[in-house]
Design a protein around this motif. Sequence first.
Motif, PDB file in Angstrom:
ATOM      1  N   UNK A  88       0.706  -1.163  -0.148  1.00  9.60           N
ATOM      2  CA  UNK A  88       0.036  -0.170  -0.159  1.00  9.60           C
ATOM      3  C   UNK A  88       0.792   1.237  -0.136  1.00  9.60           C
ATOM      4  N   UNK A  89       1.899   1.436   0.506  1.00  2.33           N
ATOM      5  CA  UNK A  89       3.071   2.458   0.623  1.00  2.33           C
ATOM      6  C   UNK A  89       3.636   2.624  -0.657  1.00  2.33           C
ATOM      7  N   UNK A  90       3.678   1.430  -1.501  1.00  4.25           N
ATOM      8  CA  UNK A  90       4.064   1.635  -3.019  1.00  4.25           C
ATOM      9  C   UNK A  90       2.963   2.387  -3.721  1.00  4.25           C
ATOM     10  N   UNK A  91       1.949   1.966  -3.705  1.00  7.24           N
ATOM     11  CA  UNK A  91       0.554   2.474  -4.316  1.00  7.24           C
ATOM     12  C   UNK A  91       0.269   3.971  -3.919  1.00  7.24           C
ATOM     13  N   UNK A  92       0.568   4.186  -2.793  1.00  8.64           N
ATOM     14  CA  UNK A  92       0.412   5.672  -2.146  1.00  8.64           C
ATOM     15  C   UNK A  92       1.258   6.483  -2.824  1.00  8.64           C
ATOM     16  N   UNK A  93       2.654   5.984  -2.928  1.00  7.45           N
ATOM     17  CA  UNK A  93       3.795   6.725  -3.688  1.00  7.45           C
ATOM     18  C   UNK A  93       3.441   6.879  -5.151  1.00  7.45           C
ATOM     19  N   UNK A  94       2.916   5.994  -5.811  1.00  7.67           N
ATOM     20  CA  UNK A  94       2.672   5.872  -7.064  1.00  7.67           C
ATOM     21  C   UNK A  94       1.626   6.795  -7.355  1.00  7.67           C
ATOM     22  N   UNK A  95       0.666   7.071  -6.455  1.00  4.55           N
ATOM     23  CA  UNK A  95      -0.669   7.802  -6.482  1.00  4.55           C
ATOM     24  C   UNK A  95      -0.394   9.195  -6.513  1.00  4.55           C
TER      25      UNK A  95
END
Length: 95
Positions: free
Chosen positions: A3-10
């Motif tokens: 989820x941290x990866x997805x938040x950074x990409x977002x």
Amino acid sequence: MMSLFQILMLLLDLVWYVILAHVIMSWLISFQVLNLRQQFVAQIWYGLNRLLEPLYGPIRRVLPSMGGLDLAPLVVILGIIMLRIILVNNMALFY
């Protein structure tokens, strides 16, 4: 951690679209399609400028003066692309 990866990409996507909106709006203002005397247009323009100036400011100090051409958005977009590549290539660290 995924989820941290997805938040950074977002967040990188969000910055990408805000910069894109700023660049398009600057073109429309330059070609007098949009008028800064309209209150709504002026509020959006000044809001985008205040939001993006912390990103553009340090880059503008480093880049040489190009007259009326501002290359700071291009440099920031290239930085976002590089960050995305680094994040995707190191995605295994987020598992």
